[in-house]
Scaffold this motif. Structure first.
Motif, PDB file in Angstrom:
ATOM      1  N   ALA A 112      71.134   3.773  32.017  1.00  0.00           N
ATOM      2  CA  ALA A 112      70.878   2.628  31.139  1.00  0.00           C
ATOM      3  C   ALA A 112      69.559   1.953  31.498  1.00  0.00           C
ATOM      4  O   ALA A 112      68.779   1.576  30.603  1.00  0.00           O
ATOM      5  CB  ALA A 112      72.031   1.626  31.249  1.00  0.00           C
ATOM      6  N   SER A 113      69.277   1.810  32.783  1.00  0.00           N
ATOM      7  CA  SER A 113      68.026   1.183  33.209  1.00  0.00           C
ATOM      8  C   SER A 113      66.824   2.045  32.832  1.00  0.00           C
ATOM      9  O   SER A 113      65.786   1.535  32.379  1.00  0.00           O
ATOM     10  CB  SER A 113      68.053   0.952  34.720  1.00  0.00           C
ATOM     11  N   THR A 143      66.736   4.328  30.412  1.00  0.00           N
ATOM     12  CA  THR A 143      66.628   4.306  28.955  1.00  0.00           C
ATOM     13  C   THR A 143      65.951   3.029  28.483  1.00  0.00           C
ATOM     14  O   THR A 143      65.144   3.046  27.542  1.00  0.00           O
ATOM     15  CB  THR A 143      68.026   4.437  28.314  1.00  0.00           C
ATOM     16  N   GLN A 144      66.263   1.899  29.125  1.00  0.00           N
ATOM     17  CA  GLN A 144      65.612   0.639  28.786  1.00  0.00           C
ATOM     18  C   GLN A 144      64.128   0.697  29.087  1.00  0.00           C
ATOM     19  O   GLN A 144      63.300   0.206  28.302  1.00  0.00           O
ATOM     20  CB  GLN A 144      66.252  -0.512  29.565  1.00  0.00           C
ATOM     21  N   ALA A 163      62.398   2.543  26.356  1.00  0.00           N
ATOM     22  CA  ALA A 163      62.251   1.750  25.134  1.00  0.00           C
ATOM     23  C   ALA A 163      61.200   0.658  25.292  1.00  0.00           C
ATOM     24  O   ALA A 163      60.418   0.382  24.375  1.00  0.00           O
ATOM     25  CB  ALA A 163      63.594   1.124  24.763  1.00  0.00           C
ATOM     26  N   ASP A 164      61.139   0.040  26.477  1.00  0.00           N
ATOM     27  CA  ASP A 164      60.225  -1.078  26.713  1.00  0.00           C
ATOM     28  C   ASP A 164      58.794  -0.621  26.992  1.00  0.00           C
ATOM     29  O   ASP A 164      57.847  -1.368  26.733  1.00  0.00           O
ATOM     30  CB  ASP A 164      60.708  -1.921  27.888  1.00  0.00           C
TER      31      ASP A 164
END
Length: 260
Positions: A182-183, A185-186, A189-190
């Motif tokens: 999740a980190s 993937t974030q 995206a960022d």
């Protein structure tokens, strides 16, 4: 005058042409013919010949009575940049980034399961581990590691998360595969990754990707700071714009070099 001028090998015209280019600056982005002549110490007639030659070659443009440089002058520096390795090429941009943030900055590449430091500009000792070129750290608890992991194909990232032995280096370290995914993937995206005291208590770090001439992420650039000096919010609001600018500048230099 250079020492070999007396041998007949020194080209005064070339010297003056380069001096005319150097006369332009941030403070003087455009100059009249007479201003160029005064700045370089040559006659107006000589300045006119040089400026018209540079204009014909595309290095200078004129607007009425004023002259200014064109982006083509950047090509004069790319030959030098092409001879540098990544650390040397990035050095000036890293120095500027460190001066703006007053914090340490580093560049690392991915060598799973670790990141490897290839350049570093330290300002103070903020880690218990001494870092230098060639130093290795696990990728999962570092901002540069997460930026580099975010650039992996999904199947490679899955394979990494299935095999990595993530240990809790602090009470904040993400170790569960789902949390790490999740980190990462974030971060994908960022376009950046922030790690808050996961590698070491008291250390916060933010990183952005560096791309090569083909658009592939080949390294990450970070700024690290002690938690007593910078909050996670200040890293994003104050440091991230400078970090992304430096990463873009390094990427642009690599793109013009074209062979990394």
């Amino acid at each position: 005058m250079p020492g070999d001028a007396s041998t007949g090998t020194f080209l005064q015209g070339l010297e003056r042409g380069l001096a005319v280019i150097r006369a332009f600056s941030t403070e003087a982005p455009s100059l009249t013919l007479s201003e160029v002549a005064r700045a370089v110490g040559i006659t107006p007639a000589t300045a006119r010949r040089i400026l018209l030659t540079l204009e014909e070659l595309g290095y200078v443009r004129s607007d009425n009575r004023r002259f200014s440089l064109t982006p083509r002058v950047l090509a004069l520096g790319w030959a030098y940049l092409s001879s540098l390795d990544l650390g040397e090429l990035a050095g000036p941009f890293m120095e500027e980034l460190s001066a703006k943030t007053r914090e340490s900055c580093s560049i690392a590449t991915l060598d799973l399961p670790d990141i490897v430091y290839v350049a570093r500009v330290p300002t103070s000792r903020i880690m218990t581990v001494a870092l230098g070129v060639g130093a290795r750290l696990p990728a999962y608890p570092t901002s540069m590691g997460r930026v580099l992991l975010a650039a992996l194909p999904d199947e490679d990232l899955t394979a990494y998360l299935q095999t990595v032995q993530a240990e809790p280096l602090t009470d904040r370290t993400l170790t569960a595969p789902d949390d790490l995914r999740a980190s990462i993937t974030q971060a994908r995206a960022d376009g950046y990754a922030l790690v808050d005291q996961e590698l070491e208590l008291g250390l916060r770090s933010i990183a952005a990707p560096i791309h090569n001439s083909r658009g592939r992420v080949i390294a990450a650039l970070n700024v690290s700071a002690h938690a007593s000096r910078s909050t996670a919010t200040s890293l994003c609001e104050e440091f991230l714009p400078h970090l992304q600018q430096a990463a873009t500048q390094i990427t642009t230099a690599l793109t013009h070099r074209g062979n990394f």
